[in-house]
Design a protein around this motif. Sequence first.
Motif, PDB file in Angstrom:
ATOM      1  N   UNK A 152     -10.285  14.985  -3.873  1.00  0.00           N
ATOM      2  CA  UNK A 152     -10.231  14.887  -2.412  1.00  0.00           C
ATOM      3  C   UNK A 152     -11.140  13.785  -1.880  1.00  0.00           C
ATOM      4  N   UNK A 155      -7.873   8.831  -1.915  1.00  0.00           N
ATOM      5  CA  UNK A 155      -6.729   7.959  -1.630  1.00  0.00           C
ATOM      6  C   UNK A 155      -6.987   6.963  -0.505  1.00  0.00           C
ATOM      7  N   UNK A 156      -7.528   7.424   0.628  1.00  0.00           N
ATOM      8  CA  UNK A 156      -7.631   6.555   1.790  1.00  0.00           C
ATOM      9  C   UNK A 156      -8.619   5.402   1.584  1.00  0.00           C
ATOM     10  N   UNK A 157      -9.408   5.472   0.512  1.00  0.00           N
ATOM     11  CA  UNK A 157     -10.290   4.343   0.202  1.00  0.00           C
ATOM     12  C   UNK A 157      -9.495   3.081  -0.120  1.00  0.00           C
ATOM     13  N   UNK A 164      -6.696  -2.883   0.980  1.00  0.00           N
ATOM     14  CA  UNK A 164      -5.555  -3.438   1.715  1.00  0.00           C
ATOM     15  C   UNK A 164      -6.036  -4.429   2.775  1.00  0.00           C
ATOM     16  N   UNK A 198       0.838  -1.209   0.000  1.00  0.00           N
ATOM     17  CA  UNK A 198       0.000   0.000   0.000  1.00  0.00           C
ATOM     18  C   UNK A 198       0.870   1.255   0.000  1.00  0.00           C
ATOM     19  N   UNK A 199       0.542   2.199  -0.847  1.00  0.00           N
ATOM     20  CA  UNK A 199       1.264   3.472  -0.876  1.00  0.00           C
ATOM     21  C   UNK A 199       0.348   4.546  -1.436  1.00  0.00           C
ATOM     22  N   UNK A 200       0.581   5.775  -1.030  1.00  0.00           N
ATOM     23  CA  UNK A 200      -0.256   6.854  -1.544  1.00  0.00           C
ATOM     24  C   UNK A 200       0.505   8.170  -1.581  1.00  0.00           C
ATOM     25  N   UNK A 201       0.045   9.056  -2.416  1.00  0.00           N
ATOM     26  CA  UNK A 201       0.602  10.401  -2.456  1.00  0.00           C
ATOM     27  C   UNK A 201      -0.447  11.322  -3.075  1.00  0.00           C
ATOM     28  N   UNK A 202      -0.042  12.560  -3.270  1.00  0.00           N
ATOM     29  CA  UNK A 202      -0.976  13.580  -3.737  1.00  0.00           C
ATOM     30  C   UNK A 202      -0.192  14.504  -4.638  1.00  0.00           C
ATOM     31  N   UNK A 230     -19.789  11.746   2.366  1.00  0.00           N
ATOM     32  CA  UNK A 230     -18.640  10.840   2.380  1.00  0.00           C
ATOM     33  C   UNK A 230     -18.544   9.901   1.195  1.00  0.00           C
ATOM     34  N   UNK A 266      -7.404   1.712   1.621  1.00  0.00           N
ATOM     35  CA  UNK A 266      -7.204   0.927   2.843  1.00  0.00           C
ATOM     36  C   UNK A 266      -8.193  -0.240   2.971  1.00  0.00           C
ATOM     37  N   UNK A 267      -9.396  -0.053   2.439  1.00  0.00           N
ATOM     38  CA  UNK A 267     -10.384  -1.135   2.462  1.00  0.00           C
ATOM     39  C   UNK A 267      -9.871  -2.304   1.625  1.00  0.00           C
ATOM     40  N   UNK A 315      -5.370  12.882  -5.822  1.00  0.00           N
ATOM     41  CA  UNK A 315      -4.904  11.875  -4.873  1.00  0.00           C
ATOM     42  C   UNK A 315      -4.613  10.576  -5.610  1.00  0.00           C
TER      43      UNK A 315
END
Lengths: 390, 390
Positions: free
Chosen positions: B339, B342-344, B349, B270-274, B372, B346-347, B279
């Motif tokens: 916006x 990105x954090x989606x 992962x 898992x990796x993320x950036x902006x 949301x 995680x589900x 995102x």
Amino acid sequence: VARTPEQFRERYDIDAHIRHRVLELDLAGQRVRVLDLEGYESRWEPYDRLLIATGAVPIRPDVPGVDAEGVYSVSTLQSGIQVRRAVDELQPKKAVIVGGGYIGLEMAEALLLRGIDVALIDMMPQVMNTLDSDMGGLVSEAVRQAGVDLYLEEALEGFDVAEGRMRAVITSARTLEADIAILGIGVRPNSDLAADAGLALGVRNAIVVNERMQTERETVWAAGDCAQTFHLVSRRPFHIALATTANRQGRVAGINLGGGYAVHRGVVGTAMTKFQDTEIARTGLQEKEIKDLGWAFVATKIKSRTRAGIYPGSASITVKMLAEQESGRLLGAQIVGGEGSAKRIDVVAAALHSGMTVAEVADFDLGYAPPFSPLWDPVVIAARQTAKQV
Amino acid sequence: VARTPEQFRERYDIDAHIRHRVLELDLAGQRVRVLDLEGYESRWEPYDRLLIATGAVPIRPDVPGVDAEGVYSVSTLQSGIQVRRAVDELQPKKAVIVGGGYIGLEMAEALLLRGIDVALIDMMPQVMNTLDSDMGGLVSEAVRQAGVDLYLEEALEGFDVAEGRMRAVITSARTLEADIAILGIGVRPNSDLAADAGLALGVRNAIVVNERMQTERETVWAAGDCAQTFHLVSRRPFHIALATTANRQGRVAGINLGGGYAVHRGVVGTAMTKFQDTEIARTGLQEKEIKDLGWAFVATKIKSRTRAGIYPGSASITVKMLAEQESGRLLGAQIVGGEGSAKRIDVVAAALHSGMTVAEVADFDLGYAPPFSPLWDPVVIAARQTAKQV
């Protein structure tokens, strides 16, 4: 008794585009009695397969004055339009909201935006009773900070009415003058038709269905807020009136009705909302549900940040996590915090779907970058702290 | 050759607060040779247990002019300070960035904010080669929209230097005049000390460790960017230089070194950036990794919204999902969007950690409220579409 189509629409809060209403189900005869709201006559319609998707109805407390002008429930689009019209036309100065759940908080936020003084009463010691009291307390605090007069542990006793119009809300502790009152004390499955036809009702009087959303009658299906679901964490029949569950059930019922095959295994109880800048989310079981099951459990609450501390817009987030005492099996979580908090509950929901332990969740490889998270994601921190208690 | 502590610091880019440097490991003798940067003398220090946490070093291409003034790598805090100082003092008008990965994109965003003209070159047909080419293409588009001159499929051939100072970046296709150039072409494990001492190196020359972060020597441990990890989806040894992995490994190594017991089972990638408002997130395996494994797979890409369409701030989100052909086992996902995107990841992962199928992910009870998410979460939509292909 409603005598004309207009009275009928008014009484049952029916949108103008609805032309028919089902009055009776005859399951043995495979037919339904339909009232034509245009012609105002009823007739029997036969069916091969029947879907009951009657939804939920708002709970209206049986107290004096509840039917007075100025007392609103918010459930259908139509009822929402009515409240907005009342606000526009009456220009109310004071509103009292009864119930601090999803609808109550959303209405409080909307009315505050219109410059109206808002008071909110709730029977419980905190708002949002789908959260544990400590987490609900954080929401109560946000509601108070927003300027809402919050009266907790007070029951609704009735309404003071003059000339058919509500003038005040009477609680177990006080009388609150109000120009409008809004009821937000929950909904119940609209299962009367099904019950009258002899179909079995289950939890909270929701219609009993199997995994394919089929009732005990082979040709009759039910889906949505009127139907029962299954809780994948408690492993018990369950009822939850949410758009997500209703849509998932509706899709499954539709596929099966159409001759396909699909199953709705159940829910883990995920729900979220927002009050101003405070995001609120929950999934799984809360303390009182676990206690009702008689399971031993541990709980931890941690405070962290939504983004790296150095990053602009980083906000506070509180995560509470619950696990089974001996096994460490994850049972649920609740989140209250600033922007970027709520959707983190989805990771917990995913873990509940596969029956993971909190130790396993603590080892999750979740995404990190300063705009999105502290290096250790708050959910991982909560899981790790909970794992230490097991 | 560095002759003085000052030269040594300069050459190896050592922060001023660092007082010692390890020159050599003698594993048979359980001792390390340490250079005291204050006294400028070396001595042997004995150890009972040793942790190698030497991190990674930026890859510097072996091309003419790479050591000229004005050519920067960004890895340590110190090197970041150097770039900022150069920007403040030289007031560069034109910058060329070599490499469109995490560092390259973050530097591009930062330099644009300083009003500098930015060009970026990358050997691949798109930036962000940890994404598949179609998803990386969406990022390339965002980079171009931001006003960066993007030169893809061009290799760095060298730098034009006059009087020790870089004046232009020479690619396989053109010469780009520049006041500063920044190298962002990745890092390699800083494992030379370990290799010299005879420890086994694995993937990308990362130090081979077991689940407890122990090397083949019982008293020697390694963790962080210098050490190997394990990929829980490919079930193969793996190397990834990320803060999350480094911290997870460091925690495990520390517990074990201290006499406790902990394991690092591995990562799911898992990796993320902006980049500005875009995102970018990824987890699991990308197409080329799956092809290298020789596995048959299906891929789907869907476009949705980050919030309910009616809600202010709803942005576009693209989710790509990959699954094993026959079993439907989830293999990975990539997300590019506005916006809240990105954090989606995680589900996904979380689902990778438990080896779920895309059909199971399609049935996830994820949170919904208009601020949301759309009613069907984009991750669920992607999983459902992917499940149809299996």
